[in-house]
Design an enzyme around this catalytic site. Structure first.
Site, PDB file in Angstrom:
ATOM      1  N   ASN A   1       0.964  -0.951  -0.044  1.00  0.00           N
ATOM      2  CA  ASN A   1      -0.009  -0.029  -0.141  1.00  0.00           C
ATOM      3  C   ASN A   1       1.019   1.347  -0.185  1.00  0.00           C
ATOM      4  O   ASN A   1       2.316   0.956   0.090  1.00  0.00           O
ATOM      5  CB  ASN A   1      -0.951  -0.237   1.433  1.00  0.00           C
ATOM      6  CG  ASN A   1      -0.186  -0.049   2.372  1.00  0.00           C
ATOM      7  OD1 ASN A   1       0.586   0.593   2.795  1.00  0.00           O
ATOM      8  ND2 ASN A   1      -0.920  -0.905   3.465  1.00  0.00           N
TER       9      ASN A   1
ATOM     10  N   ASP B   1      -3.850  -9.532   1.437  1.00  0.00           N
ATOM     11  CA  ASP B   1      -3.753 -10.767   1.095  1.00  0.00           C
ATOM     12  C   ASP B   1      -4.431 -11.497  -0.028  1.00  0.00           C
ATOM     13  O   ASP B   1      -3.966 -12.077  -0.912  1.00  0.00           O
ATOM     14  CB  ASP B   1      -3.983 -11.700   2.401  1.00  0.00           C
ATOM     15  CG  ASP B   1      -3.095 -11.504   3.543  1.00  0.00           C
ATOM     16  OD1 ASP B   1      -1.850 -11.136   3.352  1.00  0.00           O
ATOM     17  OD2 ASP B   1      -3.715 -11.554   4.609  1.00  0.00           O
TER      18      ASP B   1
ATOM     19  N   GLU C   1       3.313   1.792   2.832  1.00  0.00           N
ATOM     20  CA  GLU C   1       4.240   0.819   2.768  1.00  0.00           C
ATOM     21  C   GLU C   1       5.455   1.301   1.898  1.00  0.00           C
ATOM     22  O   GLU C   1       6.520   1.124   2.082  1.00  0.00           O
ATOM     23  CB  GLU C   1       3.810  -0.638   2.893  1.00  0.00           C
ATOM     24  CG  GLU C   1       3.082  -1.028   3.977  1.00  0.00           C
ATOM     25  CD  GLU C   1       2.497  -2.379   3.549  1.00  0.00           C
ATOM     26  OE1 GLU C   1       2.031  -3.074   4.583  1.00  0.00           O
ATOM     27  OE2 GLU C   1       2.236  -2.552   2.464  1.00  0.00           O
TER      28      GLU C   1
END
Length: 328
Positions: free
Chosen positions: A206, A276, A209
């Site tokens: 994201n 995930d 990050e």
């Protein structure tokens, strides 16, 4: 749109090697009874415990549910929590024969305590994290790497799910990088070690990050465009996907930027596990021969669907197809 339906049909033919830190998500439910006499805290009457496969185990559940075959390669302990997560995978139909059991290792556990009265929705009041920080024993790490080498040729892509639990060591990263350099399709979802991965097909961070890895702390549209380019260059990757939550995705591939609009409504139930789902669908779609943009497009839909579900959820091919039909 037909190409996306055709891609979903190909999912059932794909085997994906999943290397990741397993995390057990434990939910303890209780009813609020009264305030304690010992301290100004709630007393809960315990109702039940619910366990879900989190961390690197959640992509395995996702890959199974979208019709592909996950090949999990990781390390668990010999404790009760490891047994619980392995049992969850077995019930899902995943092959756990290549998962190493090590008595010195303990999987991380995230315990969430949820409380409420009898007739109300239970709400989380505290989370307790149990993490170990010991590196893998040398013999365990060696066996893990042997499993990666042995199983990767039969898989169409590799998914690395790095949650900082100790399984994705520097030695494991070196092996993954070497396979990627030789042309293996590799998708990386790494919370703390993005910059260590090289030559991969893509990562799926994201924006918060991705930014710090390339020295950026602003997250406007133009900043994220630059972020995707810089991260791709830094990791020597084929392409890059930067997820932006309610703003969709930015994809960088072959010196071209593509914006993918968000899918779904604003009524988000739970963001747990959305990343995930994105990395899982991306890996399976790439394994099936999709371009990075097409893989990201389907992954974006999957992420939009799971945030509408409680807990670490998954999606099915039928749900993806139904969602595709709603997109003009």
């Amino acid at each position: 749109m037909k190409k996306h339906f055709d891609l979903i049909e190909k999912f059932k033919n794909e085997k994906i090697l999943v290397i990741g830190d397993f995390i057990l998500d434990e939910y303890l439910y209780g009813e609020t009874e009264r305030i304690s006499r010992e301290a100004p805290v709630l007393i809960l009457k315990y109702n039940k415990s619910v366990y879900l496969a989190g961390g690197g185990a959640n992509p395995i559940m996702n890959i199974k549910d979208i019709g592909a075959t996950p090949v999990p390669v990781t390390v668990v302990g010999t404790d009760k929590y490891s047994d619980i997560i392995l049992d969850l995978l077995v019930k899902k139909g995943a092959d756990i024969s290549n998962i190493i059991k090590a008595s010195a290792y303990q999987i991380p556990v995230k315990t969430r305590i949820l409380a409420g009265s009898v007739h109300t929705v239970k709400q989380q009041i505290v989370r307790i994290d149990h993490y170990q920080t010991k590196p893998l024993a040398e013999n365990i790490e060696k066996k893990l790497i042997e499993n990666i080498h042995r199983l990767s040729p039969e898989c169409s892509a590799i998914l690395v799910s790095d949650y900082g639990g100790g399984v994705i060591s520097d030695a494991v990263i070196s092996v993954v990088n070497a396979l990627a350099k030789k042309g293996k399709k590799v998708v990386v979802d790494s919370r703390y070690a993005l910059s260590k991965f090289k030559y991969i097909t893509t990562a799926t961070p994201n924006e918060t990050e991705a930014g710090p890895v390339v020295g950026m702390e602003t997250y406007g549209d133009k900043a994220v465009d630059e972020m995707a380019k810089l991260l791709c260059e830094k990791m020597k990757a084929t392409g890059m996907i930067v997820t932006r939550g309610s703003k969709g995705m930015t994809v960088f591939e072959k010196n071209k930027l593509t914006k993918i609009a968000p899918f779904g409504s604003d009524d988000i139930v739970d963001v747990n596990g959305a990343g995930d789902t994105v990395s899982s669908i991306t890996a399976v779609a790439l394994g099936a021969g999709a371009s990075l943009v097409d893989a990201a497009f389907l992954a974006n839909i999957g992420g939009g669907l799971v945030v509408m579900k409680r807990g670490v959820a998954t999606v099915t091919p039928e749900e993806l197809k139904k969602a595709l039909k709603k997109i003009k």
